[in-house]
Motif scaffolding. Structure first.
Motif, PDB file in Angstrom:
ATOM      1  N   PHE A 267     -16.060  25.293  -1.402  1.00  0.00           N
ATOM      2  CA  PHE A 267     -17.137  24.743  -1.015  1.00  0.00           C
ATOM      3  C   PHE A 267     -18.270  24.372  -2.209  1.00  0.00           C
ATOM      4  O   PHE A 267     -18.027  24.938  -3.344  1.00  0.00           O
ATOM      5  CB  PHE A 267     -17.880  26.234  -0.549  1.00  0.00           C
ATOM      6  CG  PHE A 267     -19.551  25.897   0.061  1.00  0.00           C
ATOM      7  CD1 PHE A 267     -19.391  25.185   1.198  1.00  0.00           C
ATOM      8  CD2 PHE A 267     -20.546  26.209  -0.423  1.00  0.00           C
ATOM      9  CE1 PHE A 267     -20.838  24.840   1.976  1.00  0.00           C
ATOM     10  CE2 PHE A 267     -21.740  25.885   0.090  1.00  0.00           C
ATOM     11  CZ  PHE A 267     -21.660  25.368   1.336  1.00  0.00           C
ATOM     12  N   ASP A 268     -18.918  23.381  -2.070  1.00  0.00           N
ATOM     13  CA  ASP A 268     -19.860  22.744  -2.932  1.00  0.00           C
ATOM     14  C   ASP A 268     -21.089  23.028  -2.448  1.00  0.00           C
ATOM     15  O   ASP A 268     -22.021  22.030  -1.793  1.00  0.00           O
ATOM     16  CB  ASP A 268     -19.430  21.282  -3.165  1.00  0.00           C
ATOM     17  CG  ASP A 268     -20.176  20.487  -4.236  1.00  0.00           C
ATOM     18  OD1 ASP A 268     -20.858  21.396  -5.065  1.00  0.00           O
ATOM     19  OD2 ASP A 268     -19.988  19.341  -4.276  1.00  0.00           O
ATOM     20  N   SER A 269     -21.771  24.126  -3.176  1.00  0.00           N
ATOM     21  CA  SER A 269     -23.215  24.286  -3.063  1.00  0.00           C
ATOM     22  C   SER A 269     -23.924  23.306  -3.844  1.00  0.00           C
ATOM     23  O   SER A 269     -25.415  23.187  -3.852  1.00  0.00           O
ATOM     24  CB  SER A 269     -23.573  25.901  -3.283  1.00  0.00           C
ATOM     25  OG  SER A 269     -23.398  25.782  -4.407  1.00  0.00           O
ATOM     26  N   ASP A 285     -15.690  20.499   3.180  1.00  0.00           N
ATOM     27  CA  ASP A 285     -14.621  19.493   3.261  1.00  0.00           C
ATOM     28  C   ASP A 285     -14.549  19.001   1.875  1.00  0.00           C
ATOM     29  O   ASP A 285     -13.777  18.056   1.685  1.00  0.00           O
ATOM     30  CB  ASP A 285     -15.225  18.440   4.320  1.00  0.00           C
ATOM     31  CG  ASP A 285     -16.072  17.257   3.470  1.00  0.00           C
ATOM     32  OD1 ASP A 285     -16.662  17.669   2.310  1.00  0.00           O
ATOM     33  OD2 ASP A 285     -16.048  16.105   4.010  1.00  0.00           O
ATOM     34  N   ASP A 286     -15.183  19.712   0.766  1.00  0.00           N
ATOM     35  CA  ASP A 286     -14.726  19.331  -0.465  1.00  0.00           C
ATOM     36  C   ASP A 286     -13.622  19.561  -1.114  1.00  0.00           C
ATOM     37  O   ASP A 286     -13.327  19.308  -2.339  1.00  0.00           O
ATOM     38  CB  ASP A 286     -16.191  20.010  -1.291  1.00  0.00           C
ATOM     39  CG  ASP A 286     -16.363  18.788  -2.423  1.00  0.00           C
ATOM     40  OD1 ASP A 286     -16.043  17.593  -2.136  1.00  0.00           O
ATOM     41  OD2 ASP A 286     -16.989  19.302  -3.377  1.00  0.00           O
ATOM     42  N   MET A 287     -12.703  20.057  -0.115  1.00  0.00           N
ATOM     43  CA  MET A 287     -11.201  20.512  -0.651  1.00  0.00           C
ATOM     44  C   MET A 287     -10.272  19.316   0.224  1.00  0.00           C
ATOM     45  O   MET A 287      -9.182  19.688   0.495  1.00  0.00           O
ATOM     46  CB  MET A 287     -10.976  21.900  -0.489  1.00  0.00           C
ATOM     47  CG  MET A 287     -11.449  22.592   0.546  1.00  0.00           C
ATOM     48  SD  MET A 287     -11.104  21.674   2.337  1.00  0.00           S
ATOM     49  CE  MET A 287      -9.203  22.093   2.385  1.00  0.00           C
ATOM     50  N   ALA A 371      -9.941  12.482  -4.161  1.00  0.00           N
ATOM     51  CA  ALA A 371     -11.125  13.543  -4.238  1.00  0.00           C
ATOM     52  C   ALA A 371     -12.454  13.365  -3.328  1.00  0.00           C
ATOM     53  O   ALA A 371     -12.812  11.673  -3.355  1.00  0.00           O
ATOM     54  CB  ALA A 371     -11.673  13.420  -5.772  1.00  0.00           C
ATOM     55  N   THR A 372     -13.206  13.990  -2.720  1.00  0.00           N
ATOM     56  CA  THR A 372     -14.374  13.785  -2.372  1.00  0.00           C
ATOM     57  C   THR A 372     -15.573  13.794  -3.363  1.00  0.00           C
ATOM     58  O   THR A 372     -16.107  14.762  -3.489  1.00  0.00           O
ATOM     59  CB  THR A 372     -14.736  14.876  -1.129  1.00  0.00           C
ATOM     60  OG1 THR A 372     -14.338  16.010  -1.793  1.00  0.00           O
ATOM     61  CG2 THR A 372     -14.140  14.631   0.194  1.00  0.00           C
ATOM     62  N   LEU A 373     -15.272  12.563  -4.228  1.00  0.00           N
ATOM     63  CA  LEU A 373     -15.937  12.952  -5.539  1.00  0.00           C
ATOM     64  C   LEU A 373     -17.478  12.652  -5.496  1.00  0.00           C
ATOM     65  O   LEU A 373     -18.356  13.198  -6.133  1.00  0.00           O
ATOM     66  CB  LEU A 373     -15.377  12.104  -6.265  1.00  0.00           C
ATOM     67  CG  LEU A 373     -15.420  12.564  -7.977  1.00  0.00           C
ATOM     68  CD1 LEU A 373     -14.974  13.714  -8.089  1.00  0.00           C
ATOM     69  CD2 LEU A 373     -14.658  11.562  -8.856  1.00  0.00           C
TER      70      LEU A 373
HETATM   71 ZN    ZN Z   1     -18.063  18.360  -4.666  1.00  0.00          ZN
END
Ligand code: ZN
Ligand code: BES
Ligand code: ZN
Length: 496
Positions: A267-269, A285-287, A371-373
């Motif tokens: 999780f990307d907060s 979805d950041d993984m 990556a979802t970079l």
């Molecule tokens: Zn991220």
């Protein structure tokens, strides 16, 4: 889904729906002619009325009134013979699968004449068609019961006109079934919400994969390895990090070694550089990069490429806990370089570089990270095309070409040296963000600083295609499992 392939008269097949795949010259198609004749030219009459021209995506289904064993009969247009690509077949498979579901048919027969296609590889024809048929049946049911109405396709029998191609087509369908399973796993991992899909849970999904040796490193080992950049990201979450490595070795000897690194932020907060609420909504979805690598590894023994493959994921959660990394903090990466973290939301690159440093200790021939970079990649290329960069043009070209056949579009962005200055920090070796413009490129340049000169490297930014906002031909809302197919195609080509 079960597939079978045979030759013979399409109109004799016993199934719920009999569908012939045609191009614009459908009137000359032998399958169409036989079917139309059995139906008393009903198809010709209706198609004329309704302006059916065999264009891509046009379709018509009629009730057969027992004139053939199948309850329904239909045609599906593939368009201009010369313009039919593998992706057209994948999409056709998806649409036919949905038609079958609407008709509540479990068993369908498809008729295809090879002369209708300019495509040459029969295995890839079946693979693409099979992938579409399978992928369109995906549903994410962890939190919601299956709707009573859904009734999905179980059996597909393909009738062709050349018995010499049967064995190739069967192989293609087998590959589709394997990839379907890998992509379903990837989609499930992405769609599972971050309260359940923690780094630990993600690492569990990589355990026990057939033909793959998996090792999970916990916080203590990650510390021992001095992955300070990765740990910096992980330290703001109560859910501890888990470093995942997966190894597939082909039965014969192989000189080629491929390292696949996937971003695994569960999780990307944004961390203390907190994201606005709207942008946070889909950050489970950041993984997706990790999901692509794990999805592929989960079926790799069935694909059996002749090259050695290592998969790496530095899984972590990016949270703004009291112990979180602060904007301005300086951390030391595994490679020994110091990084001034000016924006804690640029966390993906911080985890990737330590995973890449670790991966390169084994001296891979190729290293590909996905990556979802960057949100900037969505601005540049939209949500259907991935950005690709790297230090080896041949590798990039090959991946783009594999992506084309796999129906996963990529577009190369320049790793222009001009922007390298933006990553200079007055008090550390690097800072983790550029000026704001060209964010996908500066992220790529940052990663490149951690690539060994001898390693052929490509970086794929999947921030757009990892997620689908709506249901499409063979995609449903949520995680797409993008890159599983491209990676499989890449490994297959390396095996030749
Ligand atoms: Zn991220
Ligand atoms: N995970 C995001 C990128 C992202 C954005 C993926 C939208 C999918 C959809 C990444 O960690 C991030 O937040 N990147 C920042 C970088 C910036 C701070 C330099 C971004 O793109 O805003
Ligand atoms: Zn972020």
């Amino acid at each position: 889904m079960k597939f079978s392939v045979s030759t013979g008269d399409v109109t004799k097949a016993k199934s719920d729906l009999m569908m012939v795949l045609v191009n614009k010259e459908f009137a000359k198609d032998q399958n169409f002619k036989t079917l139309d004749k059995k139906l008393g030219t009903l198809l010709t009459q209706l198609l004329k009325r309704e302006n059916f021209e065999g264009k891509w995506g046009q379709s018509k289904v009629v009730i057969s009134h027992k004139k053939i064993p199948a309850l329904y009969a239909g045609v599906f247009g593939l368009g201009d013979k010369d313009k039919i690509e593998y992706e057209c077949l994948r999409k056709a498979g998806g649409r036919i699968s949905k038609i079958a579901s609407q008709l509540k048919t479990k068993k369908i027969t498809l008729g295809l004449k090879f002369g209708n296609l300019a495509l040459k590889d029969p295995a890839k024809i079946a693979q693409a068609l099979g992938e579409g048929l399978i992928l369109a049946t995906y549903e994410f049911l962890r939190y919601k019961k299956k709707s009573k109405n859904s009734f999905y396709l179980e059996e597909v029998s393909l009738i062709i006109d050349d018995s010499k191609k049967i064995s190739f087509l069967k192989k293609g369908f087998e590959k589709a079934v394997a990839l379907g399973a890998g992509i379903f796993l990837a989609r499930d991992l992405i769609n599972t919400t971050a309260n359940h899909m923690t780094p630990m849970e993600l690492s569990r999904s990589a355990r026990g994969l057939k033909g793959v040796k998996t090792r999970i490193l916990g916080s203590a080992e990650i510390k021992r390895l001095k992955m300070g950049s990765y740990l910096g990201v992980a330290q703001g979450s109560k859910n501890p990090p888990a470093f995942i490595e997966m190894h597939y070795k082909p039965s014969g000897k192989s000189k080629t070694h491929v390292a696949l690194v996937g971003k695994g932020i569960t999780f990307d907060s944004g961390g203390l550089s907190l994201k606005p609420p709207k942008q946070m909504e889909t950050m489970k979805d950041d993984m997706s990069g990790a999901a692509a690598v794990i999805g592929l590894m989960s079926v790799i023994s069935r694909l059996a490429p002749k090259v050695e493959v290592w998969g790496y994921v530095a899984a972590a959660e990016n949270m703004p806990d009291a112990s979180a990394i602060r904007p301005g903090d300086i951390i030391t990466s595994m490679k020994g370089k110091t990084i001034e973290v000016l924006n804690t939301d640029a966390e993906g690159r911080l985890t990737l570089i330590d995973a890449m440093t670790y991966a390169q200790k084994r001296k891979p021939t190729y290293m590909i990270d996905c990556a979802t970079l960057t949100g900037a990649c969505l601005v540049a290329l939209g949500d259907r095309i991935s950005g690709i960069m790297g230090n080896d043009e041949k590798l990039i070209e090959s991946l783009i070409s594999c992506g084309k056949d796999a129906g996963e579009k990529m577009w190369q962005l320049p790793l222009a040296e001009d922007y390298k200055d933006e990553l200079k920090s007055p008090i550390a070796d690097y800072k983790n963000v550029g000026s704001g413009y060209g964010g996908t490129i500066t992220a790529g340049l940052f990663l490149q600083e951690f690539v060994e000169p001898k390693v052929k490297w490509a970086h794929i930014d999947i921030a757009g295609p990892s997620w689908s906002d709506k249901s499409r031909d063979y995609e449903s809302i949520g995680g797409t499992g993008v890159l599983v197919r491209t990676y499989a195609e890449f490994l297959e080509r390396l095996s030749k």
